[in-house]
Design a protein around this motif. Structure first.
Motif, mmCIF file in Angstrom:
data_model
loop_
_atom_site.group_PDB
_atom_site.id
_atom_site.type_symbol
_atom_site.label_atom_id
_atom_site.label_comp_id
_atom_site.label_asym_id
_atom_site.label_seq_id
_atom_site.Cartn_x
_atom_site.Cartn_y
_atom_site.Cartn_z
ATOM 1 N N MET A 237 0.829 -1.204 0.000
ATOM 2 C CA MET A 237 0.000 0.000 0.000
ATOM 3 C C MET A 237 0.870 1.264 0.000
ATOM 4 N N LEU A 238 1.958 1.225 0.772
ATOM 5 C CA LEU A 238 2.838 2.395 0.858
ATOM 6 C C LEU A 238 3.456 2.728 -0.494
ATOM 7 N N LEU A 239 3.863 1.705 -1.223
ATOM 8 C CA LEU A 239 4.462 1.937 -2.536
ATOM 9 C C LEU A 239 3.478 2.605 -3.491
ATOM 10 N N ARG A 240 2.205 2.307 -3.330
ATOM 11 C CA ARG A 240 1.195 2.929 -4.188
ATOM 12 C C ARG A 240 1.110 4.437 -3.961
ATOM 13 N N CYS A 241 1.422 4.868 -2.761
ATOM 14 C CA CYS A 241 1.222 6.271 -2.392
ATOM 15 C C CYS A 241 2.446 7.137 -2.647
ATOM 16 N N LEU A 242 3.547 6.542 -3.051
ATOM 17 C CA LEU A 242 4.783 7.290 -3.238
ATOM 18 C C LEU A 242 4.825 7.966 -4.602
ATOM 19 N N GLY A 243 5.466 9.118 -4.641
ATOM 20 C CA GLY A 243 5.738 9.782 -5.904
ATOM 21 C C GLY A 243 6.974 9.183 -6.565
ATOM 22 N N PRO A 244 7.285 9.605 -7.789
ATOM 23 C CA PRO A 244 8.409 9.003 -8.525
ATOM 24 C C PRO A 244 9.771 9.241 -7.878
ATOM 25 N N HIS A 245 9.904 10.273 -7.047
ATOM 26 C CA HIS A 245 11.194 10.583 -6.431
ATOM 27 C C HIS A 245 11.202 10.313 -4.924
ATOM 28 N N ASP A 246 10.128 9.719 -4.419
ATOM 29 C CA ASP A 246 10.052 9.396 -3.000
ATOM 30 C C ASP A 246 10.665 8.030 -2.724
ATOM 31 N N VAL A 247 11.090 7.814 -1.491
ATOM 32 C CA VAL A 247 11.732 6.564 -1.097
ATOM 33 C C VAL A 247 11.106 6.080 0.205
ATOM 34 N N ALA A 248 10.886 4.773 0.298
ATOM 35 C CA ALA A 248 10.384 4.160 1.530
ATOM 36 C C ALA A 248 11.343 3.058 1.952
ATOM 37 N N ILE A 249 11.669 3.030 3.254
ATOM 38 C CA ILE A 249 12.641 2.089 3.803
ATOM 39 C C ILE A 249 12.011 1.371 4.988
ATOM 40 N N ARG A 250 12.259 0.078 5.080
ATOM 41 C CA ARG A 250 11.890 -0.620 6.311
ATOM 42 C C ARG A 250 12.946 -0.268 7.356
ATOM 43 N N TYR A 251 12.569 0.602 8.264
ATOM 44 C CA TYR A 251 13.517 1.190 9.202
ATOM 45 C C TYR A 251 13.911 0.202 10.302
ATOM 46 N N GLY A 252 12.984 -0.658 10.660
ATOM 47 C CA GLY A 252 13.259 -1.656 11.685
ATOM 48 C C GLY A 252 11.963 -2.215 12.235
ATOM 49 N N GLY A 253 11.816 -3.560 12.234
ATOM 50 C CA GLY A 253 10.588 -4.162 12.752
ATOM 51 C C GLY A 253 9.378 -3.665 12.001
ATOM 52 N N GLU A 254 8.445 -3.053 12.760
ATOM 53 C CA GLU A 254 7.228 -2.518 12.141
ATOM 54 C C GLU A 254 7.346 -1.023 11.863
ATOM 55 N N SER A 274 -4.057 9.353 1.751
ATOM 56 C CA SER A 274 -4.083 8.247 0.787
ATOM 57 C C SER A 274 -3.657 6.942 1.441
ATOM 58 N N LEU A 275 -2.586 7.010 2.237
ATOM 59 C CA LEU A 275 -2.103 5.792 2.888
ATOM 60 C C LEU A 275 -3.132 5.262 3.879
ATOM 61 N N ARG A 276 -3.810 6.148 4.602
ATOM 62 C CA ARG A 276 -4.804 5.686 5.557
ATOM 63 C C ARG A 276 -6.001 5.049 4.855
ATOM 64 N N ARG A 277 -6.361 5.566 3.692
ATOM 65 C CA ARG A 277 -7.422 4.915 2.914
ATOM 66 C C ARG A 277 -6.984 3.533 2.446
ATOM 67 N N GLU A 278 -5.731 3.436 2.025
ATOM 68 C CA GLU A 278 -5.228 2.159 1.508
ATOM 69 C C GLU A 278 -5.210 1.083 2.591
ATOM 70 N N VAL A 279 -4.729 1.445 3.808
ATOM 71 C CA VAL A 279 -4.540 0.415 4.835
ATOM 72 C C VAL A 279 -5.855 -0.127 5.360
ATOM 73 N N LEU A 280 -6.983 0.522 5.029
ATOM 74 C CA LEU A 280 -8.274 -0.022 5.423
ATOM 75 C C LEU A 280 -8.527 -1.382 4.784
#
Length: 349
Positions: A237-254, A274-280
């Motif tokens: 879901m998080l990847l869906r909400c990112l822009g083309p130049h944004d980055v998401a990292i698993r920082y640790g655990g959850e 957007s992310l809160r709508r997705e995680v539903l």
């Protein structure tokens, strides 16, 4: 073993400059070798000295004057082209003795095979053939006609065999880098790339530190397999909400870290909503808490990350399922309404 090591260096696209300096040093060594051996055999040093010095100077200019990390990889062919020209100049200066060095052009094709895609070595032919003919200028025409096709075939075979192996290794290394740089569960970037990502963060970028609420209770109630599935779906879901130049990292655990590239406050709010709508869509149902900070001029990225972490802790202490932080000229914190499990937003003016 040496050839295998060179092959691995050449296959790593991030180590372009070591291959350039290796080719530069090899070219300088070959030209100096021809000059010294020629002087040893009685050829006058006077015409050779400016040729060797000029070739060495040109190689140094090529190495230091070109931004090798940014130019196309094919530009590296300028290195063997320059020292082929140096060999040709030496050949003209030493006359019949140059025939002893007619095998040296093959080194240019070996270098091309190590650094280029397949068939790029053919680009060296317009330079290497005249250079070779200069080195064998005192040889009879019949010998030249006999050995030139053999030399051409040998050069191309050496270059293409090396390029085939190097490019296979390069593809495999790219695949391995992708696998290592991605978290296998969430398919977000792994913690391994965090230093590189933080190094590229610029003033105006926004750091969002996200924590999945009550994740331990999900594992305890539904099992670790369900917890893994939650993280997997959350990452998707998080990847869906990112822009083309944004980055998401698993920082640790959850915990997850998102770097938004120079967004407006409205863009940050839109990302959160957007992310809160997705995680539903995730089952078992989850919510998340987020701490947000914008990197301001004069502030280190570590300080901005610490602010996001502190804000995240405050939001969790205030009841979770909310987001807060500094994304504009003032701090604003909004909890999610109790009737909706995932509707908290961050706002800013």
């Amino acid at each position: 073993m040496l050839f295998l090591r060179l092959n691995r260096i050449a296959a790593d696209h991030r180590r372009r400059r070591p291959m350039v300096v290796l080719g530069t040093l090899a070219g300088i060594a070959a030209i100096v070798f021809v000059g010294v051996l020629s002087v040893w055999n009685g050829v006058a040093a006077l015409p050779l000295l400016p040729i060797c010095l000029g070739a060495c100077l040109l190689q140094a200019i090529v190495y230091f004057g070109i931004p090798w990390q940014r130019v196309p990889r094919v530009a590296i062919l300028v290195v063997p082209a320059v020292w082929l020209g140096g060999l040709a100049a030496c050949g003209l200066a030493i006359g019949p003795l140059a025939t002893n060095f007619a095998g040296l052009p093959i080194l240019a094709f070996l270098f091309a095979g190590l650094t280029q895609a397949r068939w790029r070595s053919l680009w060296l032919l317009p330079v290497s053939v005249p250079a070779w003919l200069t080195l064998v200028t005192e040889t009879g025409a019949t010998i030249v006609r006999l050995w030139l096709p053999v030399a051409l075939i040998l050069w191309i075979v050496i270059a293409e065999a090396t390029a085939y192996q190097t490019n296979n290794l390069r593809r495999e290394m790219r695949r391995l880098h992708r696998e290592v740089d991605l978290d296998p569960l969430t398919r977000l970037a792994s913690r391994r790339v965090l230093p590189e990502v933080l190094r590229d963060v610029a003033d105006g970028d926004v750091l969002v530190l996200i924590d999945v609420d009550h994740f331990k209770s999900i594992n305890d109630t539904h099992g670790h397999a369900a917890g893994d599935q939650v993280l997997k779906e959350f990452g998707r879901m998080l990847l869906r909400c990112l822009g083309p130049h944004d980055v998401a990292i698993r920082y640790g655990g959850e915990e997850l870290l998102v770097v938004l590239a120079h967004p407006t406050p409205q863009a940050v709010t839109s990302f959160d909503r957007s992310l809160r709508r997705e995680v539903l869509e995730i089952r078992p149902r989850v919510s998340f808490t987020a701490g947000v900070s914008r990197v301001v001029p004069g502030e280190s990225v570590d300080d901005a990350l610490a602010r996001a972490d502190a804000t995240l802790y405050e939001m969790k202490s205030a009841g979770r399922n909310r987001a807060g932080g500094d994304i504009g000229p003032r701090d604003v914190t909004h909890p999610a309404p109790d009737s909706r499990p995932a509707a908290g937003v961050v706002d800013g003016v």
